[in-house]
Design a protein around this motif. Structure first.
Motif, PDB file in Angstrom:
ATOM      1  N   GLU A   1       2.254   1.694  -3.455  1.00  0.00           N
ATOM      2  CA  GLU A   1       1.245   2.182  -4.395  1.00  0.00           C
ATOM      3  C   GLU A   1       1.025   3.682  -4.222  1.00  0.00           C
ATOM      4  O   GLU A   1       0.863   4.415  -5.215  1.00  0.00           O
ATOM      5  N   GLU A   2       1.021   4.152  -2.982  1.00  0.00           N
ATOM      6  CA  GLU A   2       0.867   5.584  -2.743  1.00  0.00           C
ATOM      7  C   GLU A   2       1.997   6.374  -3.406  1.00  0.00           C
ATOM      8  O   GLU A   2       1.760   7.408  -4.044  1.00  0.00           O
ATOM      9  N   GLU A   3       3.220   5.882  -3.265  1.00  0.00           N
ATOM     10  CA  GLU A   3       4.357   6.577  -3.858  1.00  0.00           C
ATOM     11  C   GLU A   3       4.365   6.429  -5.371  1.00  0.00           C
ATOM     12  O   GLU A   3       4.810   7.332  -6.093  1.00  0.00           O
ATOM     13  N   ARG A   4       3.889   5.309  -5.877  1.00  0.00           N
ATOM     14  CA  ARG A   4       3.803   5.125  -7.332  1.00  0.00           C
ATOM     15  C   ARG A   4       2.936   6.216  -7.949  1.00  0.00           C
ATOM     16  O   ARG A   4       3.289   6.787  -8.985  1.00  0.00           O
ATOM     17  N   ILE A   5       1.831   6.521  -7.298  1.00  0.00           N
ATOM     18  CA  ILE A   5       0.930   7.556  -7.807  1.00  0.00           C
ATOM     19  C   ILE A   5       1.584   8.928  -7.718  1.00  0.00           C
ATOM     20  O   ILE A   5       1.512   9.735  -8.658  1.00  0.00           O
TER      21      ILE A   5
ATOM     22  N   GLY B   1       0.814  -1.209   0.000  1.00  0.00           N
ATOM     23  CA  GLY B   1       0.000   0.000   0.000  1.00  0.00           C
ATOM     24  C   GLY B   1       0.850   1.263   0.000  1.00  0.00           C
ATOM     25  O   GLY B   1       0.541   2.233  -0.711  1.00  0.00           O
ATOM     26  N   LEU B   2       1.943   1.255   0.781  1.00  0.00           N
ATOM     27  CA  LEU B   2       2.851   2.400   0.797  1.00  0.00           C
ATOM     28  C   LEU B   2       3.514   2.587  -0.568  1.00  0.00           C
ATOM     29  O   LEU B   2       3.687   3.720  -1.033  1.00  0.00           O
TER      30      LEU B   2
ATOM     31  N   LYS C   1       1.652   2.498 -16.646  1.00  0.00           N
ATOM     32  CA  LYS C   1       1.519   1.199 -17.314  1.00  0.00           C
ATOM     33  C   LYS C   1       2.624   0.228 -16.906  1.00  0.00           C
ATOM     34  O   LYS C   1       2.536  -0.966 -17.176  1.00  0.00           O
ATOM     35  N   LEU C   2       3.695   0.756 -16.291  1.00  0.00           N
ATOM     36  CA  LEU C   2       4.811  -0.095 -15.899  1.00  0.00           C
ATOM     37  C   LEU C   2       4.471  -0.893 -14.643  1.00  0.00           C
ATOM     38  O   LEU C   2       3.828  -0.389 -13.726  1.00  0.00           O
ATOM     39  N   LYS C   3       4.945  -2.129 -14.581  1.00  0.00           N
ATOM     40  CA  LYS C   3       4.848  -2.911 -13.357  1.00  0.00           C
ATOM     41  C   LYS C   3       6.085  -2.586 -12.523  1.00  0.00           C
ATOM     42  O   LYS C   3       7.205  -2.842 -12.956  1.00  0.00           O
ATOM     43  N   VAL C   4       5.881  -2.008 -11.347  1.00  0.00           N
ATOM     44  CA  VAL C   4       7.015  -1.512 -10.574  1.00  0.00           C
ATOM     45  C   VAL C   4       7.361  -2.376  -9.367  1.00  0.00           C
ATOM     46  O   VAL C   4       8.357  -2.118  -8.688  1.00  0.00           O
ATOM     47  N   GLU C   5       6.552  -3.393  -9.079  1.00  0.00           N
ATOM     48  CA  GLU C   5       6.860  -4.251  -7.925  1.00  0.00           C
ATOM     49  C   GLU C   5       6.115  -5.573  -8.036  1.00  0.00           C
ATOM     50  O   GLU C   5       5.140  -5.687  -8.780  1.00  0.00           O
ATOM     51  N   GLY C   6       6.610  -6.557  -7.277  1.00  0.00           N
ATOM     52  CA  GLY C   6       5.965  -7.867  -7.242  1.00  0.00           C
ATOM     53  C   GLY C   6       5.719  -8.330  -5.823  1.00  0.00           C
ATOM     54  O   GLY C   6       5.822  -9.525  -5.514  1.00  0.00           O
ATOM     55  N   ILE C   7       5.396  -7.384  -4.942  1.00  0.00           N
ATOM     56  CA  ILE C   7       5.303  -7.673  -3.510  1.00  0.00           C
ATOM     57  C   ILE C   7       4.268  -8.741  -3.194  1.00  0.00           C
ATOM     58  O   ILE C   7       4.491  -9.602  -2.337  1.00  0.00           O
TER      59      ILE C   7
ATOM     60  N   LEU D   1      10.144   2.688  -4.301  1.00  0.00           N
ATOM     61  CA  LEU D   1       9.004   3.601  -4.302  1.00  0.00           C
ATOM     62  C   LEU D   1       8.271   3.502  -2.961  1.00  0.00           C
ATOM     63  O   LEU D   1       7.316   2.741  -2.807  1.00  0.00           O
ATOM     64  N   PHE D   2       8.725   4.274  -2.001  1.00  0.00           N
ATOM     65  CA  PHE D   2       8.044   4.354  -0.707  1.00  0.00           C
ATOM     66  C   PHE D   2       8.587   5.568   0.029  1.00  0.00           C
ATOM     67  O   PHE D   2       9.674   6.053  -0.258  1.00  0.00           O
ATOM     68  N   GLU D   3       7.802   6.048   0.978  1.00  0.00           N
ATOM     69  CA  GLU D   3       8.246   7.142   1.832  1.00  0.00           C
ATOM     70  C   GLU D   3       8.992   6.503   3.008  1.00  0.00           C
ATOM     71  O   GLU D   3       8.406   5.743   3.781  1.00  0.00           O
ATOM     72  N   PRO D   4      10.297   6.756   3.149  1.00  0.00           N
ATOM     73  CA  PRO D   4      11.105   6.028   4.141  1.00  0.00           C
ATOM     74  C   PRO D   4      10.574   6.087   5.560  1.00  0.00           C
ATOM     75  O   PRO D   4      10.559   5.063   6.255  1.00  0.00           O
ATOM     76  N   GLN D   5      10.151   7.250   6.010  1.00  0.00           N
ATOM     77  CA  GLN D   5       9.708   7.350   7.403  1.00  0.00           C
ATOM     78  C   GLN D   5       8.429   6.559   7.631  1.00  0.00           C
ATOM     79  O   GLN D   5       8.235   5.948   8.693  1.00  0.00           O
ATOM     80  N   ALA D   6       7.545   6.563   6.639  1.00  0.00           N
ATOM     81  CA  ALA D   6       6.304   5.795   6.775  1.00  0.00           C
ATOM     82  C   ALA D   6       6.606   4.307   6.902  1.00  0.00           C
ATOM     83  O   ALA D   6       5.999   3.603   7.731  1.00  0.00           O
ATOM     84  N   LEU D   7       7.556   3.805   6.107  1.00  0.00           N
ATOM     85  CA  LEU D   7       7.918   2.392   6.196  1.00  0.00           C
ATOM     86  C   LEU D   7       8.645   2.103   7.501  1.00  0.00           C
ATOM     87  O   LEU D   7       8.423   1.062   8.132  1.00  0.00           O
ATOM     88  N   ALA D   8       9.500   3.017   7.934  1.00  0.00           N
ATOM     89  CA  ALA D   8      10.200   2.839   9.207  1.00  0.00           C
ATOM     90  C   ALA D   8       9.206   2.762  10.360  1.00  0.00           C
ATOM     91  O   ALA D   8       9.341   1.917  11.259  1.00  0.00           O
ATOM     92  N   ASP D   9       8.199   3.621  10.328  1.00  0.00           N
ATOM     93  CA  ASP D   9       7.179   3.600  11.386  1.00  0.00           C
ATOM     94  C   ASP D   9       6.405   2.291  11.365  1.00  0.00           C
ATOM     95  O   ASP D   9       6.122   1.698  12.423  1.00  0.00           O
ATOM     96  N   LEU D  10       6.041   1.832  10.171  1.00  0.00           N
ATOM     97  CA  LEU D  10       5.285   0.581  10.042  1.00  0.00           C
ATOM     98  C   LEU D  10       6.049  -0.588  10.648  1.00  0.00           C
ATOM     99  O   LEU D  10       5.467  -1.464  11.303  1.00  0.00           O
TER     100      LEU D  10
END
Length: 216
Positions: A75-79, A72-73, A94-100, A156-165
């Motif tokens: 996808e937010e940054e992808r947009i 989800g994080l 149109k690009l596939k940017v991840e396979g999480i 593609l993610f906001e580092p602090q948001a992922l660190a908090d998660l």
């Protein structure tokens, strides 16, 4: 003097792994056996690091709920990235940017906290902690390719948001979401080349001699 040269077959294998490494986005599910995953992480852990600080930390994401939150994080940054690209927005989307959600394993590679105390090799170049972590990721990538597994580096993610998660302490910083696992096939060329997003530049354009901009 002892001859430390690899055999021709061994050299060929090293260069093949380098040449055929791909940033994978398409995975076929499956699993990675614990012994193999440990072997791959040991390869990463053998990477060089400035001052032997070993700044890398790897978090294995085994909880599917957490994996979905990471996706989800991303996808937010992808947009947000698409919006920042202006005229290439539609092309980027149109690009596939991840396979999480498709890969066997998700790892988050991060810089440790309290890095300021490591001065050896970093007094004028503090970014060497990132360089060291990148070497560890490359080791993991090449070892994975040699084992027939695909790996993709997602940034593609906001580092602090992922660190908090992930409950990281202050000062720690996630640098990569790594997708790892079996794939149906490896791309014959970098995916962004195949998709027409960018073209690889030849070494000759990036190699200078003595003075910046002076080609050999």
């Amino acid at each position: 003097m002892t001859d430390a040269t690899f055999s021709q077959a061994e050299r060929d294998a090293v260069y093949r792994a380098i040449a055929e490494r791909r940033d994978m986005r398409h995975f076929s599910g499956g699993t990675v056996e614990p012994e193999l995953l440990r072997r791959l992480l040991e390869a990463a852990h053998q990477a060089p690091s400035v001052g032997l600080m070993q700044p890398w930390r790897f978090l294995r994401i085994s909880d599917r709920t957490v994996r979905a939150q990471i996706q989800g994080l991303v996808e937010e940054e992808r947009i947000r990235t698409a919006q920042a690209l202006g005229e290439r927005t539609d092309e980027f989307m149109k690009l596939k940017v991840e396979g999480i959600n498709d890969c066997a394993e998700v790892l988050v590679a991060a810089l440790m906290d309290d890095r300021e105390r490591h001065i050896f090799g970093r007094r004028t170049l503090p970014e060497m902690d990132i360089a060291s972590l990148s070497c560890a990721i490359q080791n993991l990538w090449l070892a994975s390719r040699a084992e027939g597994l695909g790996m993709g580096w997602v940034s593609l993610f906001e580092p602090q948001a992922l660190a908090d998660l992930l409950g990281m302490p202050p000062g720690a910083k996630p640098m990569a979401v790594l997708c790892l696992g079996p794939v149906q096939e490896f791309y014959p060329a970098p995916m962004l080349v195949l998709e027409g997003w960018a073209q690889s530049r030849p070494l000759g354009e990036l190699l200078y001699e003595n003075v910046w901009g002076e080609s050999q």
